[in-house]
Scaffold this active site. Structure first.
Site, PDB file in Angstrom:
ATOM      1  N   TYR A 116      41.105 -16.146  25.083  1.00 57.18           N
ATOM      2  CA  TYR A 116      42.282 -15.367  24.678  1.00 57.18           C
ATOM      3  C   TYR A 116      42.101 -13.934  25.173  1.00 57.18           C
ATOM      4  CZ  TYR A 116      45.707 -13.151  21.485  1.00 57.18           C
ATOM      5  OH  TYR A 116      46.736 -12.422  20.932  1.00 57.18           O
ATOM      6  N   LYS A 176      44.804 -18.367  26.736  1.00 52.50           N
ATOM      7  CA  LYS A 176      46.028 -17.712  26.295  1.00 52.50           C
ATOM      8  C   LYS A 176      46.006 -16.319  26.911  1.00 52.50           C
ATOM      9  CE  LYS A 176      48.318 -15.668  22.268  1.00 52.50           C
ATOM     10  NZ  LYS A 176      48.214 -15.367  20.812  1.00 52.50           N
TER      11      LYS A 176
END
Length: 301
Positions: free
Chosen positions: A134, A162
């Protein structure tokens, strides 16, 4: 496990006295399942993870795993400023039943790219859970660069990223790494349609807390390559994106949820939405209701 489509970074509902509201939490989870959400993240930045005590974190995750009961993946937001602590947390969430860990780049300490490589490899080597990288430099103070991601994507326990950087060139570089074993997910609502049309596997969304069916529709259209329809639907969502950015996340989305009867506010130092944005909140709430109605009718068809 392959993560695709519309994934919600869940907000954490609190009572008026700032305690966990587990009834509202279950209502939010039910809303996600009914709206077609394809995975959820518990205790990410949208979930105010930094404001949760360990017992609360465990209660939320355990409750989500039990409620979802295997129907969609449940990711646990992890990622601390220290590698050993992150490994310990990943082991804990694995024991609670999480399907994967969404591991944000270490906040505040600003490691080098070599440090990020060593950090993520150590976490993945431990093997507690599949790891989703992320990257959100605006919150962490460090940027997980595509060249570093390319090295990490080869690890069998690192299953995706992400990416919250909205630059199209960044997404272009990451999409070159996409494979059956490595998913590329947008972490930015306003540019997610563009990313999915370019080939991203899905979106990890804030707005889908309040509009799960609308974001599922966006993901379905964009991932099917229906550019005209996807861009038209994205344009209808644009005022919601604008509202969600008027104050730091998750303040605006929790205002939308409160209007839907889900939760009452946030924990300090975050405060509820400024009265200056009250009119915008009412307009966004009306838009959310309209788009959800249209989208649920479409899902049922």
């Amino acid at each position: 496990m392959r993560l695709t489509g519309s994934i919600t970074a869940l907000a954490t509902p609190f009572t008026a006295s700032a305690e966990l509201d587990l009834d509202a939490w279950r209502t939010l989870l039910a809303k996600q399942l009914e709206g077609g959400t394809q995975a959820v993240v518990v205790a990410g930045s949208t979930g105010e993870a930094a404001a949760l005590f360990d017992a609360e974190y465990d209660t939320l995750l355990r409750s989500a795993v039990e409620f979802v009961a295997g129907r969609i993946p449940v990711l646990a937001g992890t990622g601390l400023s220290n590698t050993a602590k992150t490994i310990e947390l990943n082991r804990r969430v694995a024991a609670l039943g999480a399907d994967a860990a969404l591991v944000v780049a270490p906040p505040y300490v600003r490691p080098t790219q070599a440090g990020l490589l060593a950090h993520y490899r150590a976490i993945a080597d431990d093997g507690a859970l599949p790891v989703v990288l992320y990257n959100v430099p605006g919150r962490t103070g460090c940027d997980l660069l595509p060249a570093t991601v390319a090295e990490l994507a080869a690890h069998p326990r690192i299953v995706g990223i992400k990416e919250a950087v909205s630059d199209p060139q960044r997404m272009h570089e990451l999409l070159a790494l996409k494979s059956d074993a490595f998913a590329v997910l947008s972490g930015d609502d306003p540019t997610a349609c563009r990313a999915m049309l370019a080939g991203a596997d899905g979106i990890v969304s804030v707005g889908s807390n309040a509009m799960p069916a609308a974001f599922r529709r966006l993901a379905d259209l964009a991932r099917a390559g229906k550019r005209g329809d996807a861009e038209a639907w994205d344009a209808r969502l644009r005022p919601a994106y604008d509202f969600l950015g008027v104050e730091p996340n998750p303040i605006p989305v929790k205002a939308l949820l409160a209007a839907q009867g889900i939760g009452h506010g946030l924990r300090l130092p975050l405060q509820t939405l400024s009265p200056a944005h009250a009119d915008a909140a009412r307009q966004a709430s009306a838009l959310a209701a309209e788009l959800e109605h249209l989208s649920r009718a479409n899902l049922a068809a």
